[in-house]
Design an enzyme around this catalytic site. Sequence first.
Site, PDB file in Angstrom:
ATOM      1  N   LYS A 197       0.857  -1.187   0.000  1.00 21.09           N
ATOM      2  CA  LYS A 197       0.000   0.000   0.000  1.00 21.09           C
ATOM      3  C   LYS A 197       0.882   1.223   0.000  1.00 21.09           C
ATOM      4  O   LYS A 197       2.015   1.185   0.490  1.00 21.09           O
ATOM      5  CB  LYS A 197      -0.870   0.017   1.259  1.00 21.09           C
ATOM      6  CG  LYS A 197      -2.077   0.914   1.143  1.00 21.09           C
ATOM      7  CD  LYS A 197      -3.133   0.249   0.301  1.00 21.09           C
ATOM      8  CE  LYS A 197      -4.433   0.988   0.296  1.00 21.09           C
ATOM      9  NZ  LYS A 197      -5.521   0.063  -0.083  1.00 21.09           N
TER      10      LYS A 197
HETATM   11  N1  GLU Z   1      -7.162   0.253  -3.225  1.00 18.55           N
HETATM   12  C1  GLU Z   1      -7.926  -0.907  -3.523  1.00 18.55           C
HETATM   13  C2  GLU Z   1      -7.998  -1.836  -2.331  1.00 18.55           C
HETATM   14  O1  GLU Z   1      -7.850  -1.415  -1.208  1.00 18.55           O
HETATM   15  C3  GLU Z   1      -7.503  -1.584  -4.824  1.00 18.55           C
HETATM   16  C4  GLU Z   1      -6.088  -2.080  -4.860  1.00 18.55           C
HETATM   17  C5  GLU Z   1      -5.634  -2.541  -6.244  1.00 18.55           C
HETATM   18  O2  GLU Z   1      -6.425  -2.562  -7.165  1.00 18.55           O
HETATM   19  O3  GLU Z   1      -4.448  -2.867  -6.337  1.00 18.55           O
HETATM   20  O4  GLU Z   1      -8.266  -2.997  -2.447  1.00 18.55           O
END
Ligand code: GLU
Length: 420
Positions: A105
């Site tokens: 993240k």
């Molecule tokens: N931000 C989204 C999540 O928390 C998508 C992450 C992604 O598509 O890599 O799952």
Amino acid sequence: MENEDPFANALTQLASITDILSVDPEYYEMLKSPIREITVSLPLKLSNGNAVTFTGYRVQHNNARGPYKGGIRYHPGVTLSEVKALSMWMTWKSALIDIPFGGAKGGVSVDPKKLTMDELERLTRKYIDALEEEIGPEVDIPAPDLNTNPQTMAWIMNEYSRLKGHNVPAVVTGKPIELGGSEGRNAATGRGVAICVREAVQAFLKKDMKSVTVAVQGFGNVGSNTVKTLMEMGAKLVAISDVVGGAKAKSPSGTFEQSYERLIDESNKAGSISKISGVEEISNEEVLESDVDVLVPAALENQIIEANANKIKARLIVEAANGPTTPMADKILGRMEVNVIPDILANSGGVLVSYFEWVQNLNRDHWTEEIVNDRLESKMKKAFYDVLAYSQKNNVDVRRAALVLAVGRVVSAMKLSGWH
Ligand code: GLU
């Protein structure tokens, strides 16, 4: 006093399954700490001539099952602890929906509403310049999260491609369609959440979608697409909130009767869903405590906490946000026999379609929206029923069932690869 530190809560969740899934201490230790935590300083000259330095993070939790994967959020409340928790949840999420990715993240501690488009673009490019060596289509693939969107992803793709000297669409997902984005990606998380609501309503409430009442907290990308899909499924939307405030439908039926398009249009014009005509303005707490069948928290972490858990009236909670329920609240809800469909299952449609986008990019392919949505539907349903079956067979709540399946898969990949 309840702990609202997101990473402490993610560790508590991990610890909550060790009596069911025995994990060797050496693997457990490896799972507890992200593999890499990167903090970068991002100095930015603002249009008014002032210079400000923002702090950016990228945390790579685990890549036993494939390249690191996870979104980037822009929010003033972003902290290293939050990004660490979100990266761990991404590892579990990718494993649970069964795609060959690990978890990561990113985030920048910034209020994007206070920056101009040009400043946001330059900040995004600086962030990518700082992370050039850490990301890549086979290494770590960012995506949208809170306050980032396809435009942000377009800048990321362009900046990374510029640094590499050639076009690299697979370095990031959630791009605009014109730049190699996937059909259906923008709506995917909300669509997946609605599929989980539908299946859970059938499994736990034994009700038909047309008779189900729902409250949704949050009206960003995920909340709004959840509302849209739930409306298409015939559910009765009773209360919705956004960052400004909450709205309770005041129509004779007690539900929002306008079309989804009108709802978006009216709330854009009024500046908030809570300010549109024909609604009663209510607080964020009142939305969470609505007298409904299903509650969908689609905003931030720590919304359902020890202090308000016993005021929840919904019989079913479907977590569209990451980490909306604290472990303390989970215990209370468990005693109240409220079923919680956890974030790592409920909101995995987003990363799933991100995976579809990455596959299309690597194959220079473009799937139709119908293909994307069909594959989303079948993968979500499989994950949902695998978790449900485990939960019922072993008599554990749905969150722990999901975690056992996910963590088990990650540990197995680590063991097979010889991670010791
Ligand atoms: N931000 C989204 C999540 O928390 C998508 C992450 C992604 O598509 O890599 O799952």
